[in-house]
Motif scaffolding. Sequence first.
Motif, PDB file in Angstrom:
ATOM      1  N   VAL A   1      -2.795   1.320  29.275  1.00 41.47           N
ATOM      2  CA  VAL A   1      -2.964   1.520  30.778  1.00 41.47           C
ATOM      3  C   VAL A   1      -1.741   2.377  31.338  1.00 41.47           C
ATOM      4  N   GLY A   2      -1.981   3.295  32.034  1.00 39.77           N
ATOM      5  CA  GLY A   2      -0.938   4.041  32.769  1.00 39.77           C
ATOM      6  C   GLY A   2      -0.486   5.346  31.641  1.00 39.77           C
TER       7      GLY A   2
ATOM      8  N   ASP B   1     -13.225   0.238  37.871  1.00 40.31           N
ATOM      9  CA  ASP B   1     -12.938   1.275  38.668  1.00 40.31           C
ATOM     10  C   ASP B   1     -13.554   2.768  38.413  1.00 40.31           C
TER      11      ASP B   1
ATOM     12  N   HIS C   1     -10.919  10.614  34.267  1.00 41.77           N
ATOM     13  CA  HIS C   1      -9.919   9.517  34.448  1.00 41.77           C
ATOM     14  C   HIS C   1      -8.504  10.012  34.332  1.00 41.77           C
ATOM     15  N   THR C   2      -8.392  11.427  34.521  1.00 38.94           N
ATOM     16  CA  THR C   2      -7.163  12.000  34.489  1.00 38.94           C
ATOM     17  C   THR C   2      -6.803  12.611  35.875  1.00 38.94           C
ATOM     18  N   PRO C   3      -5.675  12.346  36.248  1.00 42.52           N
ATOM     19  CA  PRO C   3      -5.401  12.671  37.625  1.00 42.52           C
ATOM     20  C   PRO C   3      -4.857  14.050  37.688  1.00 42.52           C
TER      21      PRO C   3
ATOM     22  N   GLY D   1      -4.525  10.097  31.246  1.00 43.96           N
ATOM     23  CA  GLY D   1      -5.034   9.411  32.349  1.00 43.96           C
ATOM     24  C   GLY D   1      -4.344   8.122  32.474  1.00 43.96           C
ATOM     25  N   ARG D   2      -5.390   7.355  33.319  1.00 44.79           N
ATOM     26  CA  ARG D   2      -5.168   5.849  33.551  1.00 44.79           C
ATOM     27  C   ARG D   2      -5.086   5.125  32.580  1.00 44.79           C
TER      28      ARG D   2
END
Length: 468
Positions: free
Chosen positions: A437-438, A406, A359-361, A386-387
């Motif tokens: 979130v974010g 997701d 979940h980490t871009p 992450g997100r």
Amino acid sequence: MRSLRARLVRAFTLVSLPALLLLAGVTFGYARHTYLALREAEVLRELDNNIRAHYRWRGTLAGLQPQEPPPEERNLEPERRPPPPTSLPPFLVLDPEFRVLSGVPGYPTGAVLPAARRAGLREVRVNGKAVAYLYATGTLPPLDAQSQTFLTQTALLLLGAVGLAALLATGLGAAVSRHLLAPLRALQRGVRSLTVGRAPQPLPAGPPDELGELLAAFNAMTAELERRRVASRQLSADIAHDLTTPLSVMRATLEAMLEGTLSPTPERLTRLHTQTGHLLHLTGDLRLLSLADAGDLTLHRREVSVGALLAGVVAAFEDRAGHAGVTLTVQAAGGPPAWIDPVRVTQVLHNLVQNALNHTPPGGTVTLGAEAPEAATWRLTVRDTGRGIPPEHLERVFDRLHRVDDARSAPGSGLGLSIARTLAEAHGGTLTLESRVGEGTTATLTLPRTDRAEPGRLLEKSRAPRWG
């Protein structure tokens, strides 16, 4: 008399009856003492009046009858009157020289009262002259028939009042016990529903005391059991779904190969092998959870360097993090070795790091940390950028087979976080998540540094009752 209500009623009666009898006895004793004191004062007044009247009439005490007979004997002829009492009268009449005027047992006529007993004598004066003295012998005045009747009726009245009060206490005890036991009866009905496999209705709120807290705790327990029942049904459905999909793919592929429609190429065999591995991983996770639920999960503890443990986890995910463009770092403070099962704790950390990488871009960071804030505690953290997890999912991420929408496409069985928390609790620790979130998510694994003399610890986890 075996029911709790009957025992409470009996207790009310047994406690109140002795108290009532004691109160009645004290009341009767006080009434009798007061009545006798009044009777004594009456006798003293009559005796004083008789002496004064006799002296004024005759000018001497000769022939004095110290006390008049009782009212019921005064109109009788002298020969029909009962003989004088042989016991001491309440008062002796003495002349001015302290001689006994009318002899009684122990005090013959003409006997002089010793000087040692003359204290407290009551004077009888006529025209300012002491004509006689009265000496109290300490004997209670005799009771006539009317007095005896009065005291007897008083005793019967008190006994009747005791009986009536005892009946009232029994009735009051029945009413109070019914009110007090109402929460317990409601709880009993709820427990019976559980024992026959039915989900009980929520119990009414009880009084603001221990019984009320018990009802609230029972409602909370039944709500949690119902939630677990629903979760168990959902778990079964999800497991069936997760098993059906790969099995269907494998069956279709194998049938096509057997029919000759598809040839057994290395690529197709690799996909079958991947599906088989997924099934084995899922069944392994389910077996681990079943062992935990049954209390048969055994830990093999030994001294482990926390820094070396984290370094091994980073080494295992270093290549994957590099391919994903995520920086993987370690920030471990020094400290004594931890007394843990390294295989199980590594399993927990692997799961947390894998979720963080999923979940980490690219360009993000996953940091493993370790510190000992207290003398008996290790705190391990896995922090990503992450997100993050939406708040509506944060409380359910530890439920079995639950996934954020997701993340459904991410690899894994959906049991990882549930297994991680189970292993943390097996060590006597905790696993918590904080997320925005974010901004990212932080997983905190707290492990107590237990006594190294402890060879191992079985996970003892109560299993919730099930109903249909």
